[in-house]
Design a protein around this motif. Structure first.
Motif, PDB file in Angstrom:
ATOM      1  N   LYS A  13     -17.853  39.563  21.525  1.00  0.00           N
ATOM      2  CA  LYS A  13     -17.236  38.238  21.554  1.00  0.00           C
ATOM      3  C   LYS A  13     -18.062  37.169  20.844  1.00  0.00           C
ATOM      4  O   LYS A  13     -17.521  36.132  20.448  1.00  0.00           O
ATOM      5  CB  LYS A  13     -16.942  37.829  23.010  1.00  0.00           C
ATOM      6  N   ASN A  14     -19.345  37.442  20.643  1.00  0.00           N
ATOM      7  CA  ASN A  14     -20.162  36.444  19.924  1.00  0.00           C
ATOM      8  C   ASN A  14     -20.009  36.565  18.410  1.00  0.00           C
ATOM      9  O   ASN A  14     -20.584  35.790  17.649  1.00  0.00           O
ATOM     10  CB  ASN A  14     -21.643  36.567  20.302  1.00  0.00           C
ATOM     11  N   HIS A  15     -19.220  37.566  17.997  1.00  0.00           N
ATOM     12  CA  HIS A  15     -19.009  37.767  16.548  1.00  0.00           C
ATOM     13  C   HIS A  15     -17.546  37.565  16.150  1.00  0.00           C
ATOM     14  O   HIS A  15     -17.123  37.981  15.095  1.00  0.00           O
ATOM     15  CB  HIS A  15     -19.470  39.169  16.144  1.00  0.00           C
ATOM     16  N   TYR A  16     -16.795  36.901  17.016  1.00  0.00           N
ATOM     17  CA  TYR A  16     -15.359  36.672  16.746  1.00  0.00           C
ATOM     18  C   TYR A  16     -15.003  35.234  17.095  1.00  0.00           C
ATOM     19  O   TYR A  16     -15.259  34.774  18.218  1.00  0.00           O
ATOM     20  CB  TYR A  16     -14.510  37.641  17.564  1.00  0.00           C
ATOM     21  N   ALA A  17     -14.467  34.518  16.140  1.00  0.00           N
ATOM     22  CA  ALA A  17     -14.170  33.086  16.374  1.00  0.00           C
ATOM     23  C   ALA A  17     -12.786  32.732  15.853  1.00  0.00           C
ATOM     24  O   ALA A  17     -12.337  33.259  14.828  1.00  0.00           O
ATOM     25  CB  ALA A  17     -15.206  32.231  15.656  1.00  0.00           C
ATOM     26  N   VAL A  18     -12.124  31.852  16.587  1.00  0.00           N
ATOM     27  CA  VAL A  18     -10.846  31.272  16.141  1.00  0.00           C
ATOM     28  C   VAL A  18     -10.974  29.761  16.306  1.00  0.00           C
ATOM     29  O   VAL A  18     -11.495  29.297  17.328  1.00  0.00           O
ATOM     30  CB  VAL A  18      -9.656  31.804  16.970  1.00  0.00           C
ATOM     31  N   GLY A  19     -10.562  29.010  15.283  1.00  0.00           N
ATOM     32  CA  GLY A  19     -10.627  27.556  15.372  1.00  0.00           C
ATOM     33  C   GLY A  19     -12.047  27.032  15.463  1.00  0.00           C
ATOM     34  O   GLY A  19     -12.305  25.996  16.064  1.00  0.00           O
ATOM     35  N   GLY A  20     -13.004  27.822  14.933  1.00  0.00           N
ATOM     36  CA  GLY A  20     -14.393  27.352  14.898  1.00  0.00           C
ATOM     37  C   GLY A  20     -15.162  27.619  16.183  1.00  0.00           C
ATOM     38  O   GLY A  20     -16.316  27.250  16.321  1.00  0.00           O
ATOM     39  N   LYS A  21     -14.505  28.271  17.145  1.00  0.00           N
ATOM     40  CA  LYS A  21     -15.167  28.563  18.431  1.00  0.00           C
ATOM     41  C   LYS A  21     -15.285  30.078  18.618  1.00  0.00           C
ATOM     42  O   LYS A  21     -14.285  30.809  18.535  1.00  0.00           O
ATOM     43  CB  LYS A  21     -14.315  28.010  19.584  1.00  0.00           C
ATOM     44  N   ARG A  22     -16.489  30.536  18.910  1.00  0.00           N
ATOM     45  CA  ARG A  22     -16.648  31.961  19.197  1.00  0.00           C
ATOM     46  C   ARG A  22     -16.123  32.240  20.604  1.00  0.00           C
ATOM     47  O   ARG A  22     -16.233  31.413  21.498  1.00  0.00           O
ATOM     48  CB  ARG A  22     -18.121  32.357  19.133  1.00  0.00           C
TER      49      ARG A  22
END
Lengths: 61, 61, 61, 61, 61, 61
Positions: free
Chosen positions: F48-57
Motif C-alpha cells: 500500500k505504500n507503493h500505490y497512490a490515487v489522487g496524490g495519496k498513497r
C-alpha cells in the motif's frame, strides 16, 4: 485497485472487447474479493510482426 | 535511473506533453534526489475503447 | 485516468515516496488537465543487480 | 517463461526486427538455460515525442 | 534508447544475470544499430505461484 | 498469445490466486476466441505504500 493489462493481437471486434473487460472484471472480483469498481483494465493491441516465441515472429511463421 | 511510464488518453497537445515530461522530471528529482538527467519518461497514449473501470470501457459510458 | 509507473532503486524513505506521489500527481494534473483524483501511481523498486545500462549491471560497476 | 518487452523507436526494418528477436532469444537461452521455445518477446515501438530523458523529449532536442 | 524488461523465474545466479544483460545488449546493438550504451535492461524476477499458462499456475502443475 | 499482467495488493491466499488465473483465462478465452492454452498471466503484488490515487498513497490514508 487491481490494475490489469491485456496485450493481444489486433482484430477483435468492439463487441468482443466490451465483453472481455466485463467478464475479466467479474472473474477478478469473484475470486479476489476486490470490488468490480476498483478493477482497471487496459487493452494493448499488438501486430504479429512485433510478437515472437522461440525466436520466431508470428509474422514470419 | 528512475524509469517512468505515463499511460494517458490521446488528445494532449505537443505543448502539454513537453510541459508534462519537464514538470514530472522536476517533481521526481526534487523528491527522490535522483538527478534530472537520470530520469527517463515514456508516454503511452490510449484510446477510450481500450480503457475500462468497473467492467465498463470509457467508450461505452 | 493517467496511469503512472515509477521504477526506481530501493532506498528512498517513506517520506520521500509520500512527497514523490504528491508532486508527480500535481505535475501531471497541472500540465495535462487531468484531475488529480484520476491519477494513479505505482512505485516499483529495483535492486542494482537487476538494472543495466550499456550491458553493465549497476551492481557490477 | 522469460517474457521480454523491447521498447524502441520506430524506423527499424522488418529484417532488423526478425534478426532482433532471433538474437535476443539466443542470448537469453545461452545465458539463463531457458529453452528458446519458452522465450516470448514483445516489441513496442515509440515515437520521439513520447520519449524523454532529463526532462527533454527527443523530439524537442 | 531501447528499454528492455526481462521477466523470468527466480533462481538464476548473479553470474548468469551478468552474462544475460551483456549478451542481450550485444544482440540488440548488433541487430538494430542502437549503441550499446543506449540499451537499458531491467530484470524482474517472478515466483511460480504468480505465473500461469492455460489457466494453470506453474506452482500448481 | 494474450499476455495478461494483474497488479494487486498483497494478501490474497494461494487458493484465491489459483482461482483468479483460472477464471480470468476462461473469461478471456470465451470472449476473444483465444485458446486457453495461449493465455499467459503474470500476477504482480504491491504494497500500500507503493500505490497512490489522487496524490495519496493507500498507506497514508
Amino acid at each position: 485497485m487491481p490494475l490489469v493489462t491485456i496485450k493481444m493481437f489486433e482484430g477483435r471486434t468492439e463487441e468482443q472487447k466490451k465483453a472481455l473487460v466485463e467478464k475479466v472484471t467479474e472473474a477478478i472480483s469473484e475470486t479476489t474479493g476486490a470490488s468490480a469498481d476498483s478493477v482497471t483494465i487496459v487493452i494493448e493491441e499488438m501486430t504479429k510482426n512485433h510478437y515472437a516465441v522461440g525466436g520466431k515472429r508470428y509474422s514470419d511463421l
